[in-house]
Design a protein around this motif. Structure first.
Motif, PDB file in Angstrom:
ATOM      1  N   SER A   1     -36.778  50.395  33.087  1.00 56.49           N
ATOM      2  CA  SER A   1     -36.835  49.153  33.441  1.00 56.49           C
ATOM      3  C   SER A   1     -36.433  47.982  32.786  1.00 56.49           C
ATOM      4  O   SER A   1     -35.929  47.115  33.191  1.00 56.49           O
ATOM      5  CB  SER A   1     -38.597  48.831  33.657  1.00 56.49           C
ATOM      6  N   ALA A   2     -36.562  48.249  31.374  1.00 54.00           N
ATOM      7  CA  ALA A   2     -35.948  47.123  30.499  1.00 54.00           C
ATOM      8  C   ALA A   2     -34.480  47.021  30.855  1.00 54.00           C
ATOM      9  O   ALA A   2     -33.814  45.773  30.915  1.00 54.00           O
ATOM     10  CB  ALA A   2     -36.256  47.338  29.035  1.00 54.00           C
ATOM     11  N   ALA A   3     -33.794  48.037  31.096  1.00 55.90           N
ATOM     12  CA  ALA A   3     -32.121  48.223  31.300  1.00 55.90           C
ATOM     13  C   ALA A   3     -31.759  47.551  32.704  1.00 55.90           C
ATOM     14  O   ALA A   3     -30.857  46.816  32.725  1.00 55.90           O
ATOM     15  CB  ALA A   3     -31.586  49.549  30.883  1.00 55.90           C
ATOM     16  N   LEU A   4     -32.898  47.570  33.528  1.00 58.13           N
ATOM     17  CA  LEU A   4     -32.574  46.906  34.990  1.00 58.13           C
ATOM     18  C   LEU A   4     -32.629  45.621  34.802  1.00 58.13           C
ATOM     19  O   LEU A   4     -31.934  45.014  35.596  1.00 58.13           O
ATOM     20  CB  LEU A   4     -33.584  47.639  36.008  1.00 58.13           C
ATOM     21  N   VAL A   5     -33.757  45.229  34.225  1.00 58.32           N
ATOM     22  CA  VAL A   5     -34.013  43.772  34.381  1.00 58.32           C
ATOM     23  C   VAL A   5     -33.257  42.856  33.166  1.00 58.32           C
ATOM     24  O   VAL A   5     -33.438  41.691  33.113  1.00 58.32           O
ATOM     25  CB  VAL A   5     -35.422  43.288  34.115  1.00 58.32           C
TER      26      VAL A   5
ATOM     27  N   PRO B   1     -30.425  40.899  31.373  1.00 57.85           N
ATOM     28  CA  PRO B   1     -29.263  40.022  31.948  1.00 57.85           C
ATOM     29  C   PRO B   1     -27.948  40.602  31.982  1.00 57.85           C
ATOM     30  O   PRO B   1     -27.213  40.272  32.781  1.00 57.85           O
ATOM     31  CB  PRO B   1     -29.465  38.434  31.180  1.00 57.85           C
ATOM     32  N   GLY B   2     -27.464  41.270  30.942  1.00 56.34           N
ATOM     33  CA  GLY B   2     -26.230  41.560  30.744  1.00 56.34           C
ATOM     34  C   GLY B   2     -25.954  43.031  31.573  1.00 56.34           C
ATOM     35  O   GLY B   2     -25.030  43.598  31.577  1.00 56.34           O
ATOM     36  N   HIS B   3     -26.890  43.568  32.329  1.00 58.59           N
ATOM     37  CA  HIS B   3     -26.801  44.721  33.058  1.00 58.59           C
ATOM     38  C   HIS B   3     -25.964  44.655  34.222  1.00 58.59           C
ATOM     39  O   HIS B   3     -26.602  43.784  35.141  1.00 58.59           O
ATOM     40  CB  HIS B   3     -27.930  45.452  33.258  1.00 58.59           C
TER      41      HIS B   3
END
Lengths: 130, 188
Positions: free
Chosen positions: A76-80, A82-84
Motif C-alpha cells: 500500500s505504501a509503495a502504491l501511494v 509520490p515517486g511510484h
C-alpha cells in the motif's frame, strides 16, 4: 476444610455444599471417562504431535498474520508513494491537457498507423467500418 | 508422583472416578457461585472434566490436581463472562429484569439468614474478589495454591485476599451484623 482464625473465612467454609444431581453427575462422568479412554488409546507420537501443534499453532498463525500485514502495508505504501510510476500509470489522467495528450494521434500507436493496417482486402469483403 | 495421578495418566478409569468423586462437589459449588446459573455451571463443570480427560496423559508428575482443576474452571468462567458480553439475548433479558430481583438459586438453598446474607454479599462482589474468597474460604485452598490458580504471586494474592475480605465485610454490613462485627476484628 481447615478452620481458620478468620470468622469470615470460617463462615465461607461453612456455606452449604452444592452438587449436581445424580443423573447429570453420571452423564458427565461417562463422557469424561470415554474421552479419557480415547486419549489413552492414542499412540504416544500422536499425543506429542498434538501437544506440539497446540503450542506452535498460535505462534504460526501470528507469524502468518504479521507477514501478511507487513506485505499489505508495504504494498500500500509503495502504491501511494509520490515517486511510484506504477500508481500514476494505473490511475486515469483527469486534467484536460492530460486527456488531450492521451487522445493525440502521436500518442496512439493504433491511430498513427494506416486506418486499414492489419486488414488485407479479399474479394467480396468490405473494409472495416464501411 | 502421587498414585492417583500416575494411574490417571495411564488412563485408568478407577483413578478418574476417585478424582471425580473427590473434586466434583467443590468445583460445582465454585462454578455455581461464580456464574450464578445452574445450567451454565453444569456446562462448565462438564468442560472442566473433559479437559482433564484429554490432558491427563500429558500432565506433569508434580501436578496438583485440585489446583489444576480450579485453574481450568476459573479460566472457563472468565471465558464465559467474555462471551456473555456479546450475548444480545442476555442483554435484552437484563434490560427486562425488574429492579427487585428474585433470590438466586444459592440464596434459596441457604438454610439460615446469615448464610443467605453471605451468599448475597458474595454475589455482589467483583468476580476477582469472589473467586479468591471462594478458593481460600469455601474450597480450603491455601493462599499460595490460590495464587497459582489465579496466576498471581503469593504475596500479591495475600494482599488481594485482605482487600477482598474487607469488601465482603463491608457488603455484609447490616445484613449480618454479628458476622460483620467479628470479621472486622479478624485477620486471614
Amino acid at each position: 476444610m481447615k478452620p481458620t482464625e478468620d470468622p469470615l473465612l470460617d463462615a465461607l467454609s461453612q456455606l452449604p455444599a452444592h452438587d449436581v444431581d445424580a443423573l447429570t453427575a453420571e452423564k458427565i462422568r461417562r463422557r469424561a471417562r470415554a474421552a479419557l479412554a480415547e486419549e489413552a488409546a492414542r499412540p504416544a507420537w500422536a499425543r506429542t504431535a498434538s501437544r506440539w501443534w497446540t503450542a506452535v499453532e498460535p505462534a504460526l498463525a501470528a507469524a502468518v498474520v504479521l507477514l501478511y500485514a507487513g506485505w499489505a502495508l508495504s504494498t500500500s505504501a509503495a502504491l501511494v508513494s509520490p515517486g511510484h510510476d506504477g500508481a500514476r500509470g494505473a490511475l486515469p489522467k483527469l486534467s484536460a491537457a492530460g486527456a488531450l495528450a492521451e487522445r493525440s494521434p502521436a500518442a496512439d500507436p493504433i491511430r498513427t498507423a494506416s486506418p486499414r493496417a492489419g486488414w488485407a482486402p479479399s474479394a467480396g469483403s468490405p473494409p472495416p467500418g464501411g | 508422583m502421587p498414585e492417583p495421578l500416575s494411574a490417571l495418566k495411564r488412563g485408568e478409569a478407577a483413578a478418574f472416578d476417585a478424582v471425580y468423586a473427590r473434586h466434583r462437589p467443590g468445583l460445582y459449588a465454585f462454578l455455581l457461585r461464580m456464574t450464578g446459573r445452574r445450567e451454565v455451571a453444569e456446562d462448565l463443570l462438564q468442560e472442566t472434566w473433559l479437559r482433564l480427560a484429554r490432558s491427563a496423559p500429558g500432565l506433569a508428575d508434580d501436578t496438583e490436581l485440585g489446583a489444576w482443576l480450579f485453574t481450568v474452571a476459573r479460566n472457563l468462567c472468565r471465558s464465559h463472562r467474555r462471551w456473555q458480553v456479546l450475548d444480545l439475548s442476555r442483554i435484552g433479558q437484563l434490560l427486562r429484569t425488574p429492579k427487585a430481583s428474585p433470590p438466586s438459586p444459592l440464596e434459596q438453598l441457604a438454610a439460615t439468614d446469615a448464610e443467605r446474607a453471605l451468599e448475597r454479599a458474595l454475589a455482589a462482589l467483583s468476580a476477582g474478589d469472589r473467586e479468591l474468597l471462594l478458593l481460600v474460604g469455601a474450597e480450603g485452598l491455601t493462599p499460595t495454591q490460590a495464587a497459582s490458580v489465579l496466576g498471581l504471586r503469593p504475596d500479591a494474592a495475600r494482599q488481594r485476599l485482605l482487600r477482598a475480605r474487607a469488601r465482603l465485610a463491608e457488603q455484609l454490613g447490616d445484613a449480618a451484623p454479628d458476622l460483620s462485627r467479628k470479621a472486622s476484628g479478624g485477620a486471614p
